[in-house]
Design an enzyme around this catalytic site. Structure first.
Site, PDB file in Angstrom:
ATOM      1  N   GLU A 110       1.010  -1.091  -0.064  1.00  0.00           N
ATOM      2  CA  GLU A 110       0.110   0.081  -0.042  1.00  0.00           C
ATOM      3  C   GLU A 110       0.926   1.243  -0.057  1.00  0.00           C
ATOM      4  O   GLU A 110       1.600   1.475   0.784  1.00  0.00           O
ATOM      5  CB  GLU A 110      -0.811  -0.067   1.173  1.00  0.00           C
ATOM      6  CG  GLU A 110      -1.841  -1.138   1.473  1.00  0.00           C
ATOM      7  CD  GLU A 110      -2.931  -1.377   0.523  1.00  0.00           C
ATOM      8  OE1 GLU A 110      -3.024  -0.420  -0.121  1.00  0.00           O
ATOM      9  OE2 GLU A 110      -3.344  -2.463   0.558  1.00  0.00           O
ATOM     10  N   TRP A 111       0.600   2.028  -0.896  1.00  0.00           N
ATOM     11  CA  TRP A 111       1.504   3.304  -1.075  1.00  0.00           C
ATOM     12  C   TRP A 111       1.124   4.333   0.118  1.00  0.00           C
ATOM     13  O   TRP A 111       2.022   5.318   0.214  1.00  0.00           O
ATOM     14  CB  TRP A 111       1.520   3.888  -2.375  1.00  0.00           C
ATOM     15  CG  TRP A 111       0.221   4.563  -2.931  1.00  0.00           C
ATOM     16  CD1 TRP A 111      -0.871   3.894  -3.525  1.00  0.00           C
ATOM     17  CD2 TRP A 111      -0.363   5.704  -2.514  1.00  0.00           C
ATOM     18  NE1 TRP A 111      -1.863   4.809  -3.605  1.00  0.00           N
ATOM     19  CE2 TRP A 111      -1.599   5.849  -3.106  1.00  0.00           C
ATOM     20  CE3 TRP A 111       0.246   6.917  -1.848  1.00  0.00           C
ATOM     21  CZ2 TRP A 111      -2.401   7.057  -3.025  1.00  0.00           C
ATOM     22  CZ3 TRP A 111      -0.344   7.968  -1.626  1.00  0.00           C
ATOM     23  CH2 TRP A 111      -1.801   8.260  -2.292  1.00  0.00           C
TER      24      TRP A 111
END
Length: 51
Positions: free
Chosen positions: A25-26
């Site tokens: 997940e960025w």
């Protein structure tokens, strides 16, 4: 392109502050928990769940 540079800036700022990014997940960052310890190769998390 602008979104990429904003994400890159967020990542740089958070890393500079010793947060680590979730591998998948960025936008998800951790500090002091078990994920942080695992990614940072720390032996222990700074804090954990309430027992």
């Amino acid at each position: 392109m602008e979104f990429h540079s904003d994400r890159q800036l967020l990542n740089e700022v958070m890393n500079h502050s010793n947060f680590v990014r979730h591998p998948n997940e960025w936008w998800y960052f951790s500090y002091g928990d078990q994920l942080w310890a695992w990614i940072s190769h720390e032996k222990l998390a700074i804090y954990g769940g309430i027992i």
